[in-house]
Scaffold this motif. Structure first.
Motif, PDB file in Angstrom:
ATOM      1  N   ALA A 111     101.098  10.726 -10.211  1.00 27.55           N
ATOM      2  CA  ALA A 111      99.682  10.827  -9.852  1.00 27.55           C
ATOM      3  C   ALA A 111      99.451  10.656  -8.356  1.00 27.55           C
ATOM      4  CB  ALA A 111      98.886   9.779 -10.627  1.00 27.55           C
ATOM      5  N   GLY A 112     100.306   9.858  -7.716  1.00 22.96           N
ATOM      6  CA  GLY A 112     100.155   9.618  -6.281  1.00 22.96           C
ATOM      7  C   GLY A 112     101.013  10.509  -5.422  1.00 22.96           C
ATOM      8  N   GLY A 113     101.633  11.529  -6.022  1.00 22.86           N
ATOM      9  CA  GLY A 113     102.507  12.407  -5.258  1.00 22.86           C
ATOM     10  C   GLY A 113     103.872  11.777  -5.022  1.00 22.86           C
ATOM     11  N   VAL A 114     104.735  12.490  -4.313  1.00 26.13           N
ATOM     12  CA  VAL A 114     106.074  11.980  -3.984  1.00 26.13           C
ATOM     13  C   VAL A 114     106.206  11.882  -2.467  1.00 26.13           C
ATOM     14  CG1 VAL A 114     107.151  12.894  -6.059  1.00 26.13           C
ATOM     15  CG2 VAL A 114     107.062  14.322  -4.024  1.00 26.13           C
ATOM     16  N   ASP A 115     106.975  10.892  -2.003  1.00 21.63           N
ATOM     17  CA  ASP A 115     107.111  10.687  -0.556  1.00 21.63           C
ATOM     18  C   ASP A 115     108.124  11.616   0.089  1.00 21.63           C
ATOM     19  OD1 ASP A 115     109.436   9.611  -1.552  1.00 21.63           O
ATOM     20  OD2 ASP A 115     109.124   7.607  -0.711  1.00 21.63           O
ATOM     21  N   ASP A 116     108.955  12.263  -0.722  1.00 22.79           N
ATOM     22  CA  ASP A 116     109.916  13.260  -0.228  1.00 22.79           C
ATOM     23  C   ASP A 116     109.804  14.482  -1.128  1.00 22.79           C
ATOM     24  OD1 ASP A 116     112.085  14.857   0.476  1.00 22.79           O
ATOM     25  OD2 ASP A 116     113.442  13.167   0.754  1.00 22.79           O
ATOM     26  N   MET A 117     109.404  15.599  -0.554  1.00 21.24           N
ATOM     27  CA  MET A 117     109.104  16.776  -1.377  1.00 21.24           C
ATOM     28  C   MET A 117     110.331  17.473  -1.932  1.00 21.24           C
ATOM     29  SD  MET A 117     105.556  18.264   0.163  1.00 21.24           S
ATOM     30  CE  MET A 117     106.088  18.518   1.845  1.00 21.24           C
ATOM     31  N   THR A 118     111.522  17.017  -1.554  1.00 22.21           N
ATOM     32  CA  THR A 118     112.714  17.531  -2.227  1.00 22.21           C
ATOM     33  C   THR A 118     112.782  16.987  -3.658  1.00 22.21           C
ATOM     34  OG1 THR A 118     114.091  15.721  -1.386  1.00 22.21           O
ATOM     35  CG2 THR A 118     113.993  17.740  -0.064  1.00 22.21           C
ATOM     36  N   LYS A 119     111.943  15.994  -3.973  1.00 23.04           N
ATOM     37  CA  LYS A 119     111.888  15.439  -5.333  1.00 23.04           C
ATOM     38  C   LYS A 119     110.996  16.263  -6.257  1.00 23.04           C
ATOM     39  CE  LYS A 119     112.344  10.680  -3.573  1.00 23.04           C
ATOM     40  NZ  LYS A 119     111.652   9.358  -3.467  1.00 23.04           N
ATOM     41  N   LEU A 120     110.247  17.210  -5.691  1.00 24.19           N
ATOM     42  CA  LEU A 120     109.359  18.027  -6.517  1.00 24.19           C
ATOM     43  C   LEU A 120     110.167  18.934  -7.435  1.00 24.19           C
ATOM     44  CD1 LEU A 120     106.682  19.122  -3.871  1.00 24.19           C
ATOM     45  CD2 LEU A 120     106.375  17.450  -5.710  1.00 24.19           C
ATOM     46  N   SER A 121     109.675  19.143  -8.643  1.00 20.78           N
ATOM     47  CA  SER A 121     110.361  20.039  -9.578  1.00 20.78           C
ATOM     48  C   SER A 121     110.311  21.477  -9.071  1.00 20.78           C
ATOM     49  CB  SER A 121     109.713  19.948 -10.965  1.00 20.78           C
ATOM     50  OG  SER A 121     109.841  18.658 -11.500  1.00 20.78           O
ATOM     51  N   TYR A 122     109.176  21.853  -8.435  1.00 23.54           N
ATOM     52  CA  TYR A 122     109.008  23.208  -7.913  1.00 23.54           C
ATOM     53  C   TYR A 122     108.611  23.110  -6.445  1.00 23.54           C
ATOM     54  CZ  TYR A 122     108.562  24.022 -12.947  1.00 23.54           C
ATOM     55  OH  TYR A 122     108.761  24.045 -14.294  1.00 23.54           O
ATOM     56  N   LEU A 123     109.507  23.538  -5.574  1.00 26.11           N
ATOM     57  CA  LEU A 123     109.242  23.462  -4.137  1.00 26.11           C
ATOM     58  C   LEU A 123     108.674  24.798  -3.665  1.00 26.11           C
ATOM     59  CD1 LEU A 123     109.538  21.406  -1.842  1.00 26.11           C
ATOM     60  CD2 LEU A 123     111.745  22.432  -1.302  1.00 26.11           C
ATOM     61  N   HIS A 124     107.394  25.027  -3.984  1.00 28.01           N
ATOM     62  CA  HIS A 124     106.712  26.245  -3.547  1.00 28.01           C
ATOM     63  C   HIS A 124     105.408  25.863  -2.857  1.00 28.01           C
ATOM     64  CE1 HIS A 124     104.490  25.311  -7.153  1.00 28.01           C
ATOM     65  NE2 HIS A 124     105.395  25.820  -7.976  1.00 28.01           N
ATOM     66  N   GLU A 125     104.724  26.841  -2.263  1.00 26.43           N
ATOM     67  CA  GLU A 125     103.550  26.544  -1.441  1.00 26.43           C
ATOM     68  C   GLU A 125     102.475  25.736  -2.163  1.00 26.43           C
ATOM     69  OE1 GLU A 125     102.002  29.723   1.017  1.00 26.43           O
ATOM     70  OE2 GLU A 125      99.953  29.012   0.653  1.00 26.43           O
ATOM     71  N   PRO A 126     101.990  26.167  -3.320  1.00 32.89           N
ATOM     72  CA  PRO A 126     100.939  25.372  -3.966  1.00 32.89           C
ATOM     73  C   PRO A 126     101.382  23.966  -4.334  1.00 32.89           C
ATOM     74  CG  PRO A 126     101.722  27.093  -5.444  1.00 32.89           C
ATOM     75  CD  PRO A 126     102.289  27.383  -4.101  1.00 32.89           C
ATOM     76  N   GLY A 127     102.646  23.819  -4.726  1.00 37.04           N
ATOM     77  CA  GLY A 127     103.153  22.499  -5.076  1.00 37.04           C
ATOM     78  C   GLY A 127     103.210  21.586  -3.846  1.00 37.04           C
ATOM     79  N   ILE A 128     103.648  22.144  -2.723  1.00 40.72           N
ATOM     80  CA  ILE A 128     103.723  21.379  -1.479  1.00 40.72           C
ATOM     81  C   ILE A 128     102.325  20.963  -1.021  1.00 40.72           C
ATOM     82  CG2 ILE A 128     104.215  21.582   0.996  1.00 40.72           C
ATOM     83  CD1 ILE A 128     106.658  23.285   0.208  1.00 40.72           C
ATOM     84  N   LEU A 129     101.390  21.917  -1.021  1.00 41.46           N
ATOM     85  CA  LEU A 129     100.035  21.627  -0.567  1.00 41.46           C
ATOM     86  C   LEU A 129      99.346  20.605  -1.463  1.00 41.46           C
ATOM     87  CD1 LEU A 129      98.787  25.199   0.435  1.00 41.46           C
ATOM     88  CD2 LEU A 129      99.541  23.351   1.947  1.00 41.46           C
ATOM     89  N   GLU A 130      99.559  20.696  -2.763  1.00 37.54           N
ATOM     90  CA  GLU A 130      98.952  19.741  -3.689  1.00 37.54           C
ATOM     91  C   GLU A 130      99.505  18.338  -3.453  1.00 37.54           C
ATOM     92  OE1 GLU A 130      96.635  18.218  -6.892  1.00 37.54           O
ATOM     93  OE2 GLU A 130      96.485  20.006  -5.614  1.00 37.54           O
ATOM     94  N   ASN A 131     100.812  18.249  -3.197  1.00 33.42           N
ATOM     95  CA  ASN A 131     101.424  16.943  -2.953  1.00 33.42           C
ATOM     96  C   ASN A 131     100.890  16.328  -1.662  1.00 33.42           C
ATOM     97  OD1 ASN A 131     103.649  14.960  -3.742  1.00 33.42           O
ATOM     98  ND2 ASN A 131     104.232  15.447  -1.638  1.00 33.42           N
ATOM     99  N   LEU A 132     100.787  17.135  -0.601  1.00 31.68           N
ATOM    100  CA  LEU A 132     100.262  16.642   0.667  1.00 31.68           C
ATOM    101  C   LEU A 132      98.806  16.214   0.524  1.00 31.68           C
ATOM    102  CD1 LEU A 132     101.781  19.245   3.160  1.00 31.68           C
ATOM    103  CD2 LEU A 132     102.503  16.877   2.827  1.00 31.68           C
ATOM    104  N   LYS A 133      98.028  16.989  -0.218  1.00 31.28           N
ATOM    105  CA  LYS A 133      96.613  16.672  -0.443  1.00 31.28           C
ATOM    106  C   LYS A 133      96.465  15.351  -1.201  1.00 31.28           C
ATOM    107  CE  LYS A 133      92.500  18.537  -2.832  1.00 31.28           C
ATOM    108  NZ  LYS A 133      92.476  17.639  -4.004  1.00 31.28           N
ATOM    109  N   THR A 134      97.286  15.187  -2.239  1.00 31.86           N
ATOM    110  CA  THR A 134      97.233  13.967  -3.042  1.00 31.86           C
ATOM    111  C   THR A 134      97.530  12.737  -2.191  1.00 31.86           C
ATOM    112  OG1 THR A 134      97.879  15.154  -5.053  1.00 31.86           O
ATOM    113  CG2 THR A 134      98.226  12.767  -5.028  1.00 31.86           C
ATOM    114  N   ARG A 135      98.574  12.834  -1.373  1.00 33.07           N
ATOM    115  CA  ARG A 135      98.960  11.700  -0.524  1.00 33.07           C
ATOM    116  C   ARG A 135      97.916  11.454   0.568  1.00 33.07           C
ATOM    117  NH1 ARG A 135     103.687   9.426  -0.565  1.00 33.07           N
ATOM    118  NH2 ARG A 135     103.889   9.271   1.710  1.00 33.07           N
TER     119      ARG A 135
END
Length: 259
Positions: free
Chosen positions: A61-85
């Motif tokens: 819910a709070g995002g991940v601190d390193d985006m290499t941990k994301l299941s899908y490393l694509h633009e919307p996933g990256i932007l959503e994680n940055l927005k959440t944090r």
């Protein structure tokens, strides 16, 4: 280009939105390459299968601190994680050994004080929360251990916070390489007094705020017992770069949040 991997009826996906850039929804029908999606905002959308991306429904819910941990490393996933944090006032996020910094447009003195600098001093990279001090510390330790010059590249568009980030890097390096005060001033104080020069390079008046074709190349020199001796500035053309080699480089990418 999107991906069709594992996209079936019922899949949660990201689809392009002309106003929000990306919006999420659930696939309700697939007809060849045409996909019907029920958006979480209530809108029904139709998109090409090649232009939608799978959404990670199990992301923290709070995002991940390193985006290499994301299941899908694509633009919307990256932007959503940055927005959440960002909404949690977490302006720094790693992507491997690259630090992404989002301009908070407010002062956050508590994350740059001497107590914070002491915490990051010598800490293994990734052990603590993402921070500009961590990048500076890695570069400093590599310089000591390998006996070679090191470089940190700070990049980003106009207004993203490159100048402020560089000031924080200089402050931390001055903190690490500080020595006894001379003329009543510590090395850290003397380096910080050079900030008006750095501001002058970072605030040339152009169409888009301070997007100058020139930028500062800041040098800090340490002696053989890792004490800071002096600092220097050079102006360089952003297209061609500084006229010197960079033996090793760390990277910080500054981002300006837009609505």
């Amino acid at each position: 280009m999107g991906t069709a991997v594992n996209i079936i009826v019922g899949s949660h996906v990201w689809v392009e939105d002309p106003e929000l850039a990306w919006t999420d929804g659930q696939v309700t029908k697939i007809n060849g390459q045409e996909v019907e999606i029920q958006g979480s905002n209530g809108k029904k959308m139709v998109a090409n299968l090649s232009k939608i991306y799978p959404k990670d429904t199990e992301a923290p819910a709070g995002g991940v601190d390193d985006m290499t941990k994301l299941s899908y490393l694509h633009e919307p996933g990256i932007l959503e994680n940055l927005k959440t944090r960002y909404e949690l006032n977490e302006i720094y996020t790693y992507t491997g050994n690259i630090l992404i910094a989002i301009n908070p447009f407010q002062r956050l003195p508590h994350i740059y004080d001497s107590h914070m600098m002491q915490q990051y001093k010598g800490a293994p990279f990734g052990e603590l929360s993402p921070h500009v001090f961590a990048v500076a510390d890695v570069a400093y330790r590599a310089m000591i251990n390998e006996g070679k010059s090191n470089s940190i590249l700070v990049s980003g568009e106009s207004g993203a916070g490159k100048t402020e980030t560089t000031k924080m890097l200089m402050r931390y390096l001055a903190f690490l390489g500080g020595r006894a005060a001379t003329e009543g001033r510590t090395v850290e104080q003397q380096v910080l007094e050079s900030n008006p020069v750095l501001e002058a390079f970072g605030n040339a008046k152009t169409v888009r705020n301070n997007k100058s074709r020139f930028g500062p190349f800041c040098s800090e020199f340490f002696n053989n017992i890792t004490q800071m001796g002096r600092s220097g500035f050079k102006k360089f053309h952003k297209q061609y770069g500084p006229a010197r080699s960079m033996e090793k480089m760390s990277s910080i990418s500054c981002v300006q949040k837009t609505n």
